[in-house]
Motif scaffolding. Sequence first.
Motif, mmCIF file in Angstrom:
data_model
loop_
_atom_site.group_PDB
_atom_site.id
_atom_site.type_symbol
_atom_site.label_atom_id
_atom_site.label_comp_id
_atom_site.label_asym_id
_atom_site.label_seq_id
_atom_site.Cartn_x
_atom_site.Cartn_y
_atom_site.Cartn_z
ATOM 1 N N ARG A 1 7.350 4.091 -2.121
ATOM 2 C CA ARG A 1 7.483 5.363 -1.955
ATOM 3 C C ARG A 1 8.412 5.940 -0.827
ATOM 4 N N VAL B 1 -7.246 1.099 5.444
ATOM 5 C CA VAL B 1 -5.831 1.579 5.290
ATOM 6 C C VAL B 1 -4.766 0.558 5.239
ATOM 7 N N ALA B 2 -3.421 0.796 4.776
ATOM 8 C CA ALA B 2 -2.486 -0.215 4.632
ATOM 9 C C ALA B 2 -1.922 -0.124 6.273
ATOM 10 N N PRO C 1 0.067 10.784 -4.844
ATOM 11 C CA PRO C 1 0.598 9.555 -5.244
ATOM 12 C C PRO C 1 2.245 9.389 -5.596
ATOM 13 N N CYS D 1 -0.452 5.748 7.851
ATOM 14 C CA CYS D 1 -0.553 7.351 7.425
ATOM 15 C C CYS D 1 0.206 7.507 6.227
ATOM 16 N N HIS E 1 3.602 1.391 -1.859
ATOM 17 C CA HIS E 1 4.016 1.405 -3.241
ATOM 18 C C HIS E 1 5.673 1.919 -3.416
ATOM 19 N N GLY F 1 0.810 -1.205 -0.112
ATOM 20 C CA GLY F 1 -0.055 0.130 0.201
ATOM 21 C C GLY F 1 0.825 1.138 -0.077
ATOM 22 N N GLY G 1 -0.076 5.340 3.820
ATOM 23 C CA GLY G 1 -0.824 4.774 2.732
ATOM 24 C C GLY G 1 -1.993 6.047 2.411
ATOM 25 N N VAL G 2 -2.552 6.631 3.814
ATOM 26 C CA VAL G 2 -3.564 7.594 3.278
ATOM 27 C C VAL G 2 -2.832 8.846 2.665
ATOM 28 N N LEU H 1 -0.285 8.796 0.314
ATOM 29 C CA LEU H 1 -0.153 8.382 -0.809
ATOM 30 C C LEU H 1 -1.729 8.394 -1.764
ATOM 31 N N GLU H 2 -2.576 8.028 -0.981
ATOM 32 C CA GLU H 2 -4.002 8.004 -1.597
ATOM 33 C C GLU H 2 -4.292 9.646 -2.110
ATOM 34 N N LEU H 3 -3.862 10.653 -1.521
ATOM 35 C CA LEU H 3 -3.970 12.001 -1.827
ATOM 36 C C LEU H 3 -2.872 12.554 -2.774
#
Length: 167
Positions: A8, A165-166, A48, A39, A6, A4, A41-42, A44-46
Amino acid sequence: DHPGVHGRVVERVAVELRGDEPVVVADRAGDLFGHGTACAGVILELAPQVDLVSVRVLGADLRGRGTAFAGGLRWALEQGIQVANLSLSSKSEALFGTFHEIADEAYFRGVALVSAANNVPGRSYPSLFSSVFSVAAHAEPDPWRFYYNPAPPVEFGARGVDVPVAW
């Protein structure tokens, strides 16, 4: 290394106290509980394409000292971090001045600090400083429902209960 996130996360460090002095070391343990991964993961949703840096200031027992927290935040500013997500805050009145100084430094460097308001009633830092975006969670299931609370100041309240979430 969670899918989740990725890949990053470009750097991971931990803050350890040696005496009363915070020392930043390579984080070989990684996320000990899952909260940092959630956190990330959240975020990165916003956003990416963002690169993430993990600064762990709590130990395996989810406890830590405010001086380690302040040391980790200072380190992030020194590294040129542009946005710092602080998913914690400190209730230590003794560290009021320290966190105020760090929040001011971040502001004048153009660094956005996003700090969680404390989960229990009472003052917490740096979330109460006007240069910091203070955030909290609510249980409303609508993901687009946002709240604010002027006392104590919480600029943004968003869904934070039963959110996938992840982990």
